[in-house]
Design an enzyme around this catalytic site. Sequence first.
Site, short mmCIF file in Angstrom:
data_model
loop_
_atom_site.label_atom_id
_atom_site.label_comp_id
_atom_site.label_asym_id
_atom_site.label_seq_id
_atom_site.Cartn_x
_atom_site.Cartn_y
_atom_site.Cartn_z
N GLU A 49 -4.51 34.96 -14.92
CA GLU A 49 -3.58 36.07 -14.76
C GLU A 49 -2.52 36.05 -15.86
O GLU A 49 -1.32 35.95 -15.60
CB GLU A 49 -2.99 36.04 -13.34
CG GLU A 49 -2.03 37.15 -12.95
CD GLU A 49 -2.46 38.57 -13.30
OE1 GLU A 49 -3.67 38.84 -13.38
OE2 GLU A 49 -1.56 39.39 -13.52
N TRP A 50 -2.96 36.10 -17.10
CA TRP A 50 -2.08 36.20 -18.27
C TRP A 50 -0.89 35.24 -18.18
O TRP A 50 -1.09 34.08 -17.90
CB TRP A 50 -1.66 37.67 -18.47
CG TRP A 50 -2.85 38.59 -18.51
CD1 TRP A 50 -3.17 39.55 -17.59
CD2 TRP A 50 -3.93 38.61 -19.47
NE1 TRP A 50 -4.35 40.18 -17.93
CE2 TRP A 50 -4.84 39.62 -19.08
CE3 TRP A 50 -4.22 37.88 -20.63
CZ2 TRP A 50 -6.00 39.92 -19.80
CZ3 TRP A 50 -5.37 38.19 -21.36
CH2 TRP A 50 -6.23 39.19 -20.94
N TRP A 61 -9.75 44.89 -8.17
CA TRP A 61 -9.45 43.83 -9.13
C TRP A 61 -9.12 42.58 -8.36
O TRP A 61 -8.13 42.57 -7.67
CB TRP A 61 -8.26 44.24 -10.01
CG TRP A 61 -7.98 43.21 -11.08
CD1 TRP A 61 -7.19 42.10 -10.94
CD2 TRP A 61 -8.52 43.18 -12.40
NE1 TRP A 61 -7.20 41.40 -12.11
CE2 TRP A 61 -8.00 42.02 -13.02
CE3 TRP A 61 -9.39 44.01 -13.12
CZ2 TRP A 61 -8.31 41.68 -14.34
CZ3 TRP A 61 -9.70 43.66 -14.42
CH2 TRP A 61 -9.17 42.51 -15.02
N HIS A 72 -9.74 44.48 -23.92
CA HIS A 72 -8.83 44.14 -22.82
C HIS A 72 -7.92 43.01 -23.31
O HIS A 72 -8.01 41.86 -22.87
CB HIS A 72 -9.63 43.73 -21.58
CG HIS A 72 -8.83 43.76 -20.31
ND1 HIS A 72 -9.19 44.49 -19.21
CD2 HIS A 72 -7.68 43.14 -19.95
CE1 HIS A 72 -8.31 44.33 -18.23
NE2 HIS A 72 -7.37 43.50 -18.66
N PHE A 131 -6.08 36.76 -8.03
CA PHE A 131 -6.35 38.14 -7.63
C PHE A 131 -7.77 38.33 -7.09
O PHE A 131 -8.19 39.45 -6.83
CB PHE A 131 -6.18 39.08 -8.84
CG PHE A 131 -4.80 39.65 -9.00
CD1 PHE A 131 -4.46 40.87 -8.41
CD2 PHE A 131 -3.82 39.00 -9.73
CE1 PHE A 131 -3.19 41.42 -8.55
CE2 PHE A 131 -2.55 39.53 -9.88
CZ PHE A 131 -2.23 40.75 -9.28
N GLN A 191 -10.19 36.70 -19.21
CA GLN A 191 -9.74 36.22 -17.91
C GLN A 191 -10.80 35.45 -17.12
O GLN A 191 -10.46 34.76 -16.17
CB GLN A 191 -9.21 37.40 -17.07
CG GLN A 191 -7.96 38.02 -17.70
CD GLN A 191 -7.40 39.17 -16.88
OE1 GLN A 191 -7.78 40.31 -17.06
NE2 GLN A 191 -6.51 38.87 -15.96
N ASN A 222 -7.95 48.85 -22.57
CA ASN A 222 -7.31 48.60 -21.29
C ASN A 222 -5.79 48.75 -21.45
O ASN A 222 -5.17 48.00 -22.20
CB ASN A 222 -7.60 47.18 -20.78
CG ASN A 222 -6.95 46.95 -19.43
OD1 ASN A 222 -7.31 47.59 -18.44
ND2 ASN A 222 -5.95 46.08 -19.37
N GLU A 223 -5.22 49.72 -20.76
CA GLU A 223 -3.78 49.86 -20.61
C GLU A 223 -3.00 49.75 -21.92
O GLU A 223 -2.37 48.72 -22.19
CB GLU A 223 -3.27 48.79 -19.63
CG GLU A 223 -3.96 48.88 -18.28
CD GLU A 223 -3.47 47.80 -17.30
OE1 GLU A 223 -2.73 46.93 -17.73
OE2 GLU A 223 -3.84 47.88 -16.12
N TYR A 281 -1.21 49.55 -9.08
CA TYR A 281 -1.14 48.45 -8.11
C TYR A 281 -0.06 48.63 -7.05
O TYR A 281 -0.17 48.12 -5.95
CB TYR A 281 -0.90 47.13 -8.85
CG TYR A 281 -2.11 46.58 -9.56
CD1 TYR A 281 -2.53 47.10 -10.78
CD2 TYR A 281 -2.85 45.54 -9.00
CE1 TYR A 281 -3.64 46.59 -11.43
CE2 TYR A 281 -3.97 45.02 -9.65
CZ TYR A 281 -4.36 45.54 -10.87
OH TYR A 281 -5.46 45.05 -11.50
N GLU A 303 -8.29 50.11 -11.44
CA GLU A 303 -7.93 48.77 -10.97
C GLU A 303 -6.94 48.92 -9.83
O GLU A 303 -6.01 49.73 -9.91
CB GLU A 303 -7.21 47.95 -12.04
CG GLU A 303 -8.09 47.32 -13.09
CD GLU A 303 -7.28 46.47 -14.08
OE1 GLU A 303 -6.24 45.91 -13.70
OE2 GLU A 303 -7.72 46.41 -15.24
C1 BGC Z 1 -4.61 44.15 -16.02
C2 BGC Z 1 -5.34 42.89 -15.57
C3 BGC Z 1 -4.45 42.05 -14.70
C4 BGC Z 1 -4.05 42.88 -13.49
C5 BGC Z 1 -3.18 42.14 -12.48
C6 BGC Z 1 -3.87 44.82 -14.89
O1 BGC Z 1 -2.80 45.51 -15.39
O2 BGC Z 1 -5.51 45.04 -16.60
O3 BGC Z 1 -5.80 42.21 -16.69
O4 BGC Z 1 -5.05 40.85 -14.32
O5 BGC Z 1 -3.30 43.97 -13.95
O6 BGC Z 1 -1.96 41.81 -13.02
#
Ligand code: BGC
Length: 578
Positions: A543-544, A536, A224, A552, A122, A269-270, A407, A485
Site C-alpha cells: 500500500e505505497w 480493490w 500504475h 486492502f 503492488q 491510473n489516477e 473510496y 476501484e
Molecule cells: C490506488 C491503489 C491504492 C488504493 C488504496 C488507489 O488510489 O490506485 O494503488 O492501493 O488507492 O489506497
Amino acid sequence: MKSSIGVVFSLAISIRAAAIVSFPNPPGYTTRTYNAHAPSSAAKSTDQYSNDALVSLWSRVGPIAPPKNTAVASPTPEPSSLSAFPQPDPAFHPLVASHETGLKDVKLPQNFAWGVASSAYQIEGAAKEDGKGPSIWDMLSHQVPGFVADNSTGDVLAEHYYLFKQDIARLKALGFKAFSPSISWPRIFPFGNGPVNAPGVAHYDAVITALVDVGISPAVTLFHWDTPLALFHEYGGWSNEKIVDDFVHYAKFIITRYDKYVPIWFTINEPQYCNWQYAGYPAEILNPKTGKKGEKGGIKARFACGHYTLLAHARVAKWYHEEFKGQGRITFKNSGNYYEPASTAAADLRSAQRNYDFSIGWFSGPWTDGDYPESLKSTLDDVLPKYTEEEKRIIKGSCDFYAIDAYTSYTAFGSSNDEACMKDPKNGAFPECAGSRQAGNDGFPMGPAGDTGVDWMKTTPGGIRRYLRKLKEMWPSIPDIVVTEFGFAEPFENLMKTKGEILWDLRRADYYQGFLDNILASIHYDKVNVTGAWGWAIFDNFEWNAGLSTRFGLQYVNYTDLTRTPKASMFQFLNWFQ
Ligand code: BGC
C-alpha cells in the site's frame, strides 16, 4: 468504440472459444534479452541501453531481496467452485445484511462488468528479475528513509509474478469473469524507452494467455505509478514533456500486442496522483548528482505532471481509435471522493466545487472543451502549463467512459480567508483554498475509520450514490460510469495474531455490501448509467507509503509462505453479485 462494456466483454469471451492465443510483434521495435544480475566483463560499452547500463542503474537502488520462487508455479488444485471454499457458516454468524431492503428484487443491468483489481508494483515482486528495470518505487522504497512507513519494499511481496497461474485459477474457481491488473512499464522497457526486454514481454504473454484460457477477461492498466527510474533520472519523469512520447511508444507496443484479448484499456491510473507523488518526491531522486536532501518537486512538478499525463492519455486514445482501430474501450482512471457542502452558504458551496475542481475537475478536459476549469487557471496562473488548441482538440472526447476510483467521502466547508488564500501561493492551503473534513457539522465522524495507515478513509457507502449523481450532473456528456476501484483497509488487521481473526473482516464486508447497494440504488433510483464496479484488491498488497502492514485484500496473504485465503469480505462481495 463500443457502446457498452458488456458488449465488449462478451466479445472477449467468445474470442476465447477460438482457444488459440497468439500475439503480433508490433513493427518498429528492437528487442533484447536483459539480465540485471549479469554485468559483463567486456570493456565498457558506450551504448546507453546496454546490459551493463541496466546493471549500473540498479546499483543506484542498492541490493534487492531475492525472490522466494524462481519459476512460474503451475496452478495448485483449487476447489472447482465457490461453494467448495471454506467460508462463513451462516448458522454461526451470517455475513452482513443489506441495509437497502427496497432493492431486494432489483437486478443489475445485464453485462455489468465487475471483478477485482490490483497493480504490478503492488503484487508482483520479482523486482529485479528477467531484465526488469527499476521504477521510481524501487528507488523510493530502498533509498529514501521513512518514505514507506514500515520500511517494506516491492522486492518480494505476494510474488504474483511467479504465482499468477494459481491466482488466476483461484479467481476462476471463485466465479470471477474479469480481472484488472496493470503492466509494469520497466519490465517491458527497462529504460523506459530504447529496446524492448524479451523476457518481460514473455511474462505478460503468459499472463494474458492464462486469463484467456480460463475465460477471465482482462481490463488492463498501462501505467500504475511505476515510472521507469531511468526516465526520472534522465528528465524528471512525468514533470517533463518528453515523457509523452515515451509513454505513447510503450502504450502502442502493449496495445498492439494484446488488444485482441483486452476489451478495456486504462492508460493511466489516477493522474491526480501527481498531487502527492510528484509534488512530494525528494529532489535527490530527481537529480541524484546534487545529493541535496529534503527538497520536493513542489507545485510546479505537480501541475506539469498532471499536464503531461492527460496529454499522454489523449495521444494514446486518439491513436487507438483513429489509426489502430482498436476493438475495445479506452479511458483513464480518476481518483476522487464525494464532497458534501457543509451548508448552502456560498462559501461552503464554493469549497465543495473547488475540492472537485482540484481533483477530478483538473482532468475533466475529455468531457469539456479539452481545457482546465477556470478556477485552476485563475488561481494557478503561470504555474499551470497551457494546452495548445490542437492539444485541447485531442483531449476533448478522449475517454470512452468515465472511470472513477472512489473510496470515501468528505464534508466541504469554506471560510472568509479562502479568497485571500487564492491569491497567496505561500498560504499552506494554496491552491485549493477549500476546507474539508471527514465529520458532519456536529463533529461526529462520517463513518467508521479504516486502518491507521489510511487516515484519509472512513467507510461512507452512502457517499458513492451521491457522487455518481454529481459526476453525471457536472459532465452530462459522460455516457456511462465505472467505479474502477473501491475497497477498505480493516483496522488493526496487521496486528491480529491468528488467521481466524483476520478472515472475519466484518467492517470491510459491511463496506462492500453498503457500497454495492448504493451503486445499485444509483442505477435503479437515480438512473445513472453505471456499467461496472471493481473491488480493490484481489489480495493484500503493497500500500505505497503505508507499506505492507496496511491491507486492502479480499484475500489474506501470508507473507511467509505466500498462501492466499479468501476473507469473509470476499464472500460478501461474491454473494452480492450472485
Ligand atoms: C490506488 C491503489 C491504492 C488504493 C488504496 C488507489 O488510489 O490506485 O494503488 O492501493 O488507492 O489506497
